[in-house]
Motif scaffolding. Structure first.
Motif, PDB file in Angstrom:
ATOM      1  N   GLY A   1      69.668  10.279 -60.579  1.00 38.23           N
ATOM      2  CA  GLY A   1      68.331  11.208 -60.614  1.00 38.23           C
ATOM      3  C   GLY A   1      68.540  12.665 -60.702  1.00 38.23           C
ATOM      4  N   SER A   2      67.521  13.245 -60.431  1.00 38.45           N
ATOM      5  CA  SER A   2      67.437  14.681 -60.489  1.00 38.45           C
ATOM      6  C   SER A   2      67.369  15.507 -59.176  1.00 38.45           C
ATOM      7  N   VAL A   3      67.662  16.681 -59.093  1.00 40.44           N
ATOM      8  CA  VAL A   3      67.471  17.462 -57.715  1.00 40.44           C
ATOM      9  C   VAL A   3      66.948  18.656 -58.274  1.00 40.44           C
ATOM     10  N   THR A   4      65.845  18.939 -57.921  1.00 39.62           N
ATOM     11  CA  THR A   4      65.169  20.379 -58.033  1.00 39.62           C
ATOM     12  C   THR A   4      64.913  21.270 -56.694  1.00 39.62           C
ATOM     13  N   LEU A   5      65.705  22.299 -57.013  1.00 33.58           N
ATOM     14  CA  LEU A   5      65.706  23.130 -55.680  1.00 33.58           C
ATOM     15  C   LEU A   5      64.740  24.368 -55.827  1.00 33.58           C
ATOM     16  N   LEU A   6      63.895  24.257 -54.836  1.00 34.04           N
ATOM     17  CA  LEU A   6      62.761  25.492 -54.688  1.00 34.04           C
ATOM     18  C   LEU A   6      63.208  26.371 -53.607  1.00 34.04           C
ATOM     19  N   ASP A   7      62.811  27.725 -53.554  1.00 37.98           N
ATOM     20  CA  ASP A   7      63.095  28.785 -53.050  1.00 37.98           C
ATOM     21  C   ASP A   7      62.251  28.674 -51.757  1.00 37.98           C
ATOM     22  N   ARG A   8      62.235  29.724 -50.853  1.00 40.76           N
ATOM     23  CA  ARG A   8      61.385  30.057 -49.651  1.00 40.76           C
ATOM     24  C   ARG A   8      59.884  30.030 -49.967  1.00 40.76           C
ATOM     25  N   ASP A   9      59.645  30.471 -51.148  1.00 36.47           N
ATOM     26  CA  ASP A   9      58.203  30.510 -51.623  1.00 36.47           C
ATOM     27  C   ASP A   9      57.984  29.437 -52.504  1.00 36.47           C
TER      28      ASP A   9
END
Length: 719
Positions: free
Chosen positions: A99-107
């Motif tokens: 699968g995939s991993v999408t990383l989001l910042d603090r916002d």
């Protein structure tokens, strides 16, 4: 009437036509054997040769026809068999192994992607027609005219390979889109962990090139043509092909690079995505935009030559190439993303079979400022040709990492991260833990220790005599002055007086998890740690004396789900030293920056505290410090442990720290440090003169001191 005994004549009609004359028989011909002998005698040697080659030709022709028939039957049978084993079309559209991993910042904004990104299923009819045309023009212009294999394409590829000095199967393959799709399907072989060591070995085996492999590929391709048809094969290809940047399939690539659907791509964007198919990693626009644009210009020319674009359209899109979307262009934090992926559970990060979304602590403004600061200092102050490396970590006082650089190449991923993986000697950056222990036991920053020649006998090692960096001794100094000027002898004396076991415990409790050397050299930073550990330990000092666990992951959830599967695994932990002791230590460390070895790190108009560090033979140089808002750690050194030339913790590391913090605090209001200045002991009042017979004996003319000061002086060698 008598017939005289003769038979009467038959009553027949007269012949109406005269009887044909009987032809004379021809003379018998000579025996056939004799005729052949005569002919052979007439042929001579040339006749013999011609007859021999005629026989050979007839034999070869018969064998070739027979072999072709047999081969056709075998191939036809193989194609029919393989066709019967092919799965339904719908099951082949999403063929990712993980699968995939999408990383989001603090916002909540996307800053990085990992794993196999898949934007969703598309078909040849649902994508932009420009993308469909671009893929056919660049990959297989006879796609709609062949039966899965293109003999002309194979012959042309072999001719080019031989002309360029390679083997017939090396380089250009002449593969059709159907053959490429067959290879993406691994010729129908499903990954089996029991057969392959890992998934990488399975993929390498799928991409192996040999004559037998090519034969199997051709049969599988023809079976696909018989089973699915052209549009379905093209749909499988558009969903399964890797297109760089972790994107699998046209939809993922369109969203990764242009933040739009594959159905809305214009010719320039379509040409760029189609151009990635030859070398997706090298040509990815996130790696090298110019190289990707150059390849797209070639694809546009091919589209023009095959009638998909007019001359004017081709010129327009070549003059106005596709560019990355703002979201794709600003993606950063490769080192940080790698660290988060490694710190999370493998079944949701490295080996996930699901599409995962991770919200992190990263601040993209701080990350960009950190990267820019590192580039500036190395461009302006590091000598050309130097191989020195760098690590930088910026975090909040609770351990939330806001920015990370793990080397001179700032925005990269999948490489060695010196901020989290390099385990190096800490040098004098370790000394705050020595003085933290002393302050916790009741010592004052103003207590006195003597900096003088000093030796110890170490069991098994013999005599050991620490020296200062300057090779000078300062005599009577306060603990603050000893830390401010990074004096070695006082640090060792204090460590030994308070108890080395307590110093070890304080350092471990603050987060130095490596094995610490239980020797007198502990006070001088002879042990090792990572930059992340050291920065986290300093964050514990800033927050008032409580340990922190550096963390980057806030929550993890599956794509499409609202409830997180796990939350943060870090933050503030147990108290290590009392708040008052921590605040006094901050006051001492502020003196390091304002008037000590860390003066080059001073921030105009903003209070800061920190500590320099230089390991043995200057193999490592550190500066770690903080303001009221952020803690930043900087390490410099060579990967092979080569000594630095003319670099100490108070030099280039302090310069990098200052440059990073100036950018990080841009626009932030000034806040005071949570420090506590120690009170100077009140002078002891002198009693009134007493009669001689009642006066106590004098103590050598020494000035009266507090009990604690006298005790410290006695232990550390004072008079």
């Amino acid at each position: 009437m008598s017939t005289s005994g003769r038979k009467p004549k038959r009553l027949v009609a007269d012949r109406r036509y005269p009887k044909k004359p009987v032809a004379k028989p021809k003379p018998k011909s000579a025996p056939r054997r004799k005729k052949k002998v005569a002919r052979k005698q007439r042929r001579g040697l040339l006749g013999w040769i011609a007859a021999f080659f005629g026989w050979i030709f007839r034999l070869v022709f018969k064998l070739t026809v027979s072999a072709a028939i047999v081969a056709a039957l075998i191939i036809g049978g193989a194609v029919i068999y393989v066709q019967s084993t092919l799965p339904e079309f719908e099951t082949l559209l999403d063929g990712r192994a993980r699968g995939s991993v999408t990383l989001l910042d603090r916002d909540g904004d996307v800053f990085a992607m990992r794993g196999d990104q898949f934007g969703g299923i598309v078909t040849a009819d649902s994508v932009s027609p420009h993308l469909k045309n671009a893929v056919i023009a660049s990959e297989d212009k006879r796609f709609y005219r062949h039966f899965g294999v293109s003999p002309r394409g194979i012959a042309s590829a072999i001719r080019i390979n031989m002309r360029e000095g390679r083997g017939p199967l090396q380089g250009h393959g002449g593969s059709t889109i159907t053959q490429q799709t067959s290879k993406l399907l691994c010729l129908g072989v499903v990954y089996d962990p029991a057969e392959w060591e890992d998934e990488k070995a399975y993929i390498q085996d799928c991409r192996r090139t040999s004559l037998s492999r090519k034969a199997k590929e051709a049969i599988h391709s023809m079976a696909m043509e018989a089973k699915y048809g052209k549009e379905q094969i093209l749909s499988i290809y558009l969903n399964r092909a890797y297109m760089g940047g972790g994107a699998y399939g046209a939809e993922a690539a369109a969203r990764r690079y242009f933040s739009k659907s594959a159905a809305t791509l214009n010719p320039a964007e379509s040409a760029m995505i189609a151009g990635l198919l030859t070398a997706p990693t090298r040509l990815a626009p996130t790696s090298n935009l110019q190289r990707s644009q150059d390849r797209a210009a070639t694809v546009l020319r091919l589209m023009n030559e095959q009638g998909y674009l007019s001359d004017d359209e081709t010129k327009f899109y070549q003059d106005n190439p596709a560019i990355l979307s703002n979201e794709a262009e600003t993606q950063t934090g490769g080192y940080f993303a790698d660290w988060v992926m490694q710190s999370g559970p493998d079944f949701f990060t490295q080996d996930t079979t699901e599409d995962v979304v991770i919200r992190t602590t990263l601040d993209q403004r701080i990350q960009a400022a950190t990267e820019a600061a590192v580039r500036k200092v190395f461009e302006e102050k590091v000598r050309e040709g130097s191989k020195a490396q760098v690590g930088v970590v910026v975090m909040s006082a609770d351990g939330a990492v806001r920015g990370m650089v793990g080397g001179r190449r700032t925005n990269v991923s999948g490489v060695f991260n010196r901020a989290t993986q390099a385990v190096r000697q800490t040098g004098s950056a370790f000394k705050p833990f020595v003085y933290a222990t002393a302050l916790e036991l009741g010592y004052s920053p103003l207590d006195v220790v003597i900096d003088e020649p000093f030796c110890m006998n170490i069991p098994g090692s013999g005599k050991w005599c620490p020296e200062n960096y300057t090779n000078r001794f300062e005599g009577r100094v306060t603990l603050t002055e000893a830390l401010k000027h990074s004096l070695n002898v006082p640090a060792v004396k204090v460590s030994e007086s308070v108890g080395r076991d307590l110093v070890l415990r304080v350092a471990r409790d603050f987060g130095i998890v490596r094995e610490l050397q239980d020797t007198p050299a502990l006070a001088l930073g002879a042990s090792e740690a990572t930059l992340l550990e050291m920065t986290g330990a300093y964050a514990g000092i800033l927050n008032g004396g409580s340990s922190v666990t550096p963390y980057g992951l806030i929550e993890l959830r599956l794509r499409g789900e609202q409830d997180p599967l796990m939350g943060s695994g870090g933050g503030i932990g147990e108290r290590v030293i009392q708040q008052g002791a921590a605040q006094q230590l901050i006051w001492m460390m502020e003196q390091v920056v304002s008037d000590g070895t860390g003066r080059r790190a001073a921030l105009p108009g903003r209070p800061a505290a920190g500590k320099t560090g230089t390991s043995q033979e200057a193999r490592d140089a550190w500066f770690i410090g903080f303001t009221a808002d952020y803690v930043t750690g900087v390490w410099m050194g060579y990967d092979d442990n080569t000594p630095l030339q003319g670099v100490t913790g108070g030099g280039l590391p302090a310069d990098i720290w200052q440059e990073v913090m100036l950018r990080v605090h841009d626009g932030l209001p000034e806040r005071p440090l949570p420090l506590l200045e120690p009170q100077k002991p009140a002078p002891v009042p002198q009693p009134a003169p007493a009669p001689k017979q009642q006066q106590a004996p004098k103590r050598g003319g020494a000035v009266a001191e507090t009990v604690l000061q006298q005790l410290l002086r006695d232990i550390l060698g004072g008079n």
